[in-house]
Design a protein around this motif. Sequence first.
Motif, PDB file in Angstrom:
ATOM      1  N   TYR A  51    -116.114  58.623  46.328  1.00  0.00           N
ATOM      2  CA  TYR A  51    -115.357  59.547  45.678  1.00  0.00           C
ATOM      3  C   TYR A  51    -116.476  60.291  44.723  1.00  0.00           C
ATOM      4  O   TYR A  51    -116.270  61.542  44.544  1.00  0.00           O
ATOM      5  N   ARG A  53    -119.484  60.781  44.654  1.00  0.00           N
ATOM      6  CA  ARG A  53    -120.554  61.426  45.285  1.00  0.00           C
ATOM      7  C   ARG A  53    -119.840  62.733  45.792  1.00  0.00           C
ATOM      8  O   ARG A  53    -120.515  63.741  45.600  1.00  0.00           O
ATOM      9  N   LYS A  54    -118.793  62.640  46.420  1.00  0.00           N
ATOM     10  CA  LYS A  54    -118.347  63.919  46.892  1.00  0.00           C
ATOM     11  C   LYS A  54    -117.943  64.864  45.710  1.00  0.00           C
ATOM     12  O   LYS A  54    -117.968  66.052  45.993  1.00  0.00           O
ATOM     13  N   ARG A  55    -117.378  64.214  44.639  1.00  0.00           N
ATOM     14  CA  ARG A  55    -117.013  65.140  43.652  1.00  0.00           C
ATOM     15  C   ARG A  55    -118.179  65.917  42.827  1.00  0.00           C
ATOM     16  O   ARG A  55    -118.088  67.239  42.498  1.00  0.00           O
ATOM     17  N   ASN A  56    -119.422  65.172  42.911  1.00  0.00           N
ATOM     18  CA  ASN A  56    -120.605  65.987  42.507  1.00  0.00           C
ATOM     19  C   ASN A  56    -121.469  66.581  43.339  1.00  0.00           C
ATOM     20  O   ASN A  56    -122.282  67.292  43.212  1.00  0.00           O
ATOM     21  N   GLY A  57    -120.869  66.861  44.628  1.00  0.00           N
ATOM     22  CA  GLY A  57    -121.274  67.416  45.666  1.00  0.00           C
ATOM     23  C   GLY A  57    -122.721  67.101  46.363  1.00  0.00           C
ATOM     24  O   GLY A  57    -123.383  67.677  46.847  1.00  0.00           O
ATOM     25  N   GLN A  58    -122.836  65.465  46.126  1.00  0.00           N
ATOM     26  CA  GLN A  58    -123.981  64.981  46.804  1.00  0.00           C
ATOM     27  C   GLN A  58    -123.741  64.518  48.246  1.00  0.00           C
ATOM     28  O   GLN A  58    -124.744  64.537  48.825  1.00  0.00           O
TER      29      GLN A  58
END
Length: 59
Positions: A51, A53-58
């Motif tokens: 979650y 990583r998805k939020r940070n755009g990685q």
Amino acid sequence: MTSVYTQWFIVLISLLSVLPIVEAVEDGDAIALLLGVVFSITGICACLGVYARKRNGQI
């Protein structure tokens, strides 16, 4: 802040100190309970990592 290993050690000791009080719990049940707790915490941490990583755009 205490280290992660210290926190895990405290959790493990607290679980082991509670389990022998219940007479119906056998060794296999205690091991299954501890494995379930470990796998549940690991799964929650993995989901939080995905979650984040998805939020940070990685991803």
